[in-house]
Design an enzyme around this catalytic site. Structure first.
Site, short mmCIF file in Angstrom:
data_model
loop_
_atom_site.label_atom_id
_atom_site.label_comp_id
_atom_site.label_asym_id
_atom_site.label_seq_id
_atom_site.Cartn_x
_atom_site.Cartn_y
_atom_site.Cartn_z
N ARG A 48 21.55 -19.99 -7.29
CA ARG A 48 22.62 -19.49 -8.14
C ARG A 48 22.17 -19.27 -9.58
NH1 ARG A 48 24.40 -23.82 -5.60
NH2 ARG A 48 24.52 -25.10 -7.50
N GLU A 98 0.83 -1.20 0.00
CA GLU A 98 0.00 0.00 0.00
C GLU A 98 0.87 1.27 0.00
OE1 GLU A 98 -2.14 -3.14 2.59
OE2 GLU A 98 -0.10 -2.57 2.02
N CYS A 111 -2.49 -4.00 6.99
CA CYS A 111 -2.12 -4.25 8.38
C CYS A 111 -2.52 -3.08 9.27
CB CYS A 111 -0.62 -4.53 8.51
SG CYS A 111 0.45 -3.17 8.02
N SER A 159 21.05 -35.79 13.05
CA SER A 159 20.77 -36.33 14.38
C SER A 159 22.01 -36.40 15.26
CB SER A 159 20.15 -37.74 14.26
OG SER A 159 18.90 -37.66 13.62
#
Length: 369
Positions: A213, A55, A81, A228
């Site tokens: 890229r 906006e 917003c 992990s």
């Protein structure tokens, strides 16, 4: 794009699409300001994080062209917003500029906005219409809606395979099954994501960069590694300045954690079953880190784990016109005993990319939130 939408709505949606790889984690929003005759006075889209929203960009564009917007209509693809975040409230900027009507495609799912922008506009005497282009705007921001509503990113799994579904030869060679055109297209999909996810197996076998890229981009998506046991080498190519690197682990190793974080990574312990990372918890953590779209480029084991746990929303598959026969498949999960146990998909699009076929398929029902 739906043909029965008005020209200003279509233009606003096209402007939003221009922000595809620019503004994440903010939503992709476009705005068009017209006068009473329908003439375009200003146009804009959301800029990079911390920059002006659509906006404000449209208001600036109108001012730069010498147009007054008093009494004008603003077509915007998402509710303006109403809160102070990285920028000021867009609804206040529209009110201050003298906008008399706002046509918004869809309400903002962010609980900090969610109808409050419309309320503030109406309280200031601005006419508000909601709905034109809603499906298109939501689809363009499927990751943002997912993060706000489900509290997890939209997970898109990319795979490149032969026509018989093999991603590598039996000896592990996989470069390159698909064409350069498909790889360039894949980089464009990387560019639109907030983060790229891979597993430690891919890191150790291929030592990839997993950055963008082959297409122009104003920002590099974050990189996420499922590791992990914290086996990521300190000299891996994935350490790139200016790009966040999140490594999720299950086994505690304070010395390796410190060494990786000295290289710029962020290590997060999220142990799950059998010494593995809790993948569902990882997605919730990534949402808290403002990841909208998560682009998965991993091996058949991690792919299989994500699918088996029901964590994948969409598949981006490139099929090369060749047959490999014995080799590695796209994902390891199952076995299943009944066809009713299979993952049901809906084809969203099929398109030739160079000599290869690109398929976008969505898990049935995953977009219903």
């Amino acid at each position: 794009m739906t043909e029965n939408l008005s020209e200003p709505v279509r233009d606003a949606l096209n402007a939003a699409y221009a922000a595809l790889s620019i503004c994440p984690p903010n939503p992709r929003v476009g705005c068009v300001i017209t006068d009473l005759s329908g003439k375009t006075l200003g146009l804009g889209h959301t800029q990079r994080t911390g920059g002006p929203h659509a906006e404000v960009m449209a208001l600036h564009d109108a001012t730069a062209k010498g147009h007054s917007v008093a009494g004008a209509t603003a077509y915007v693809t998402l509710e303006p917003c109403s809160h102070h975040g990285r920028t000021g409230p867009c609804c206040d900027a529209l009110i201050a500029a003298g906008i008399k009507k706002v046509v918004a495609s869809i309400a903002d799912p962010n609980p900090l906005v969610s109808g409050q922008g419309f309320e503030r506009l109406r309280a200031a005497g601005v006419e508000v219409e909601v709905g034109p282009g809603a499906a298109e705007s939501r689809e363009l921001n499927i990751g943002f809606f997912s993060r706000m509503v489900r509290k997890t990113p939209w997970v898109r799994m990319k795979m490149a395979a032969s026509l018989d579904g093999k991603t590598a030869l039996d000896n592990g060679v996989s470069q390159w099954i698909t064409s350069d055109s498909a790889r360039t297209d894949g980089h464009a999909w990387r560019a639109r994501s907030c983060a790229v996810l891979t597993g430690i197996g891919t890191v150790l076998e291929d030592n990839p960069r997993l950055d963008v890229r082959q297409v122009a981009t104003p920002r590099q998506p974050h990189l996420v590694v499922v590791d992990s046991r914290l086996e990521t080498p300190l000299n891996a190519h994935l350490f790139i300045a200016g790009r966040a690197l999140y490594i999720y682990a299950a086994e505690q190793n304070d010395a390796k954690k410190a060494a990786l974080e000295a290289r710029g990574a962020t290590v997060i312990y999220l142990p799950g079953a059998h010494g593995k990372v809790d993948l569902a918890a990882m997605l919730h953590d990534l949402a808290r880190r403002e990841v909208n779209e998560l682009h998965v480029e991993a091996g058949h084991k991690l792919n299989g784990s994500l699918i088996r746990e029901g964590l994948v929303d969409e598949f981006l598959v490139y099929l090369a016109p060749k047959m490999i026969g014995q080799g590695f498949g796209m994902a390891s999960f199952g076995p299943m005993t009944e066809l009713s146990q299979t993952v049901a998909l809906e084809f969203r699009s099929t398109e030739m990319v160079g000599p290869d076929l690109r398929i976008v398929a969505r898990v049935k029902g995953r977009d219903q939130f």
